[in-house]
Design a protein around this motif. Structure first.
Motif, short mmCIF file in Angstrom:
data_model
loop_
_atom_site.label_atom_id
_atom_site.label_comp_id
_atom_site.label_asym_id
_atom_site.label_seq_id
_atom_site.Cartn_x
_atom_site.Cartn_y
_atom_site.Cartn_z
N PRO A 14 -9.95 1.29 2.86
CA PRO A 14 -8.98 0.94 1.82
C PRO A 14 -9.10 1.89 0.62
N GLY A 15 -7.95 2.27 0.09
CA GLY A 15 -7.93 3.22 -1.01
C GLY A 15 -7.83 4.67 -0.56
N SER A 17 -6.46 8.01 1.94
CA SER A 17 -5.18 8.70 2.11
C SER A 17 -5.07 9.28 3.51
N ARG A 66 3.19 4.74 -3.50
CA ARG A 66 2.00 5.11 -2.71
C ARG A 66 2.31 6.09 -1.60
N HIS A 83 -1.04 7.23 0.33
CA HIS A 83 -2.17 7.12 -0.60
C HIS A 83 -2.43 5.66 -0.93
N SER A 84 -3.61 5.40 -1.48
CA SER A 84 -3.99 4.04 -1.88
C SER A 84 -3.73 3.06 -0.75
N LYS A 86 -3.87 0.26 2.06
CA LYS A 86 -4.33 -1.12 2.04
C LYS A 86 -4.47 -1.62 3.48
N ASP A 89 -1.39 -2.05 5.49
CA ASP A 89 -0.69 -0.87 5.99
C ASP A 89 -1.06 -0.56 7.44
#
Length: 124
Positions: A14-15, A17, A66, A83-84, A86, A89
């Motif tokens: 998580p977080g 890319s 994101r 990006h970012s 979760k 996703d």
């Protein structure tokens, strides 16, 4: 024969890319409206983003700010920069192409060509 081949999917924390790529076999197709969708097993495939022949883009609300969708026409490649990331996703990501310079559709209707998908897993 038209082929769309996705790549770049993998496991990420998580977080993190990722950049997904979609190689398009047909030089004309890359000029058309193209999109990214994703699907979790047992759920409907959902819209992620779309880019028009004129490079205008539209993104789904859950990924706005994101994700970025882009295309490199000389390389016949569509991209999805994420990006970012979760856990929500996590999904199989598909690229798709309309058969024309159509509108920025956010549903599967109108997308004629589809790739086989690439798995993105967001987990710690």
């Amino acid at each position: 024969q038209v082929r769309l081949v996705e790549s770049g999917g993998r496991s990420v924390q998580p977080g993190g890319s990722l950049r997904l790529s979609c190689a398009v076999s047909n030089r004309t197709l890359i000029d058309y409206t193209m999109g990214w969708f994703r699907q979790v097993p047992g759920k409907k495939r959902e819209f992620v983003g779309v880019i028009g022949w004129d490079f205008y883009t539209a993104l789904a609300d859950p990924v706005k700010g994101r994700f970025t969708i882009s295309r490199d026409n000389p390389k016949n490649t569509l991209y999805l920069e994420m990006h970012s990331l979760k856990p929500e996703d996590t999904a199989i990501y598909y690229c798709a192409a309309q058969g024309s310079r159509g509108p920025l559709r956010n549903t599967e209707n109108g997308y004629i060509y589809w790739g086989q998908g690439t798995q993105v897993t967001v987990s710690s």
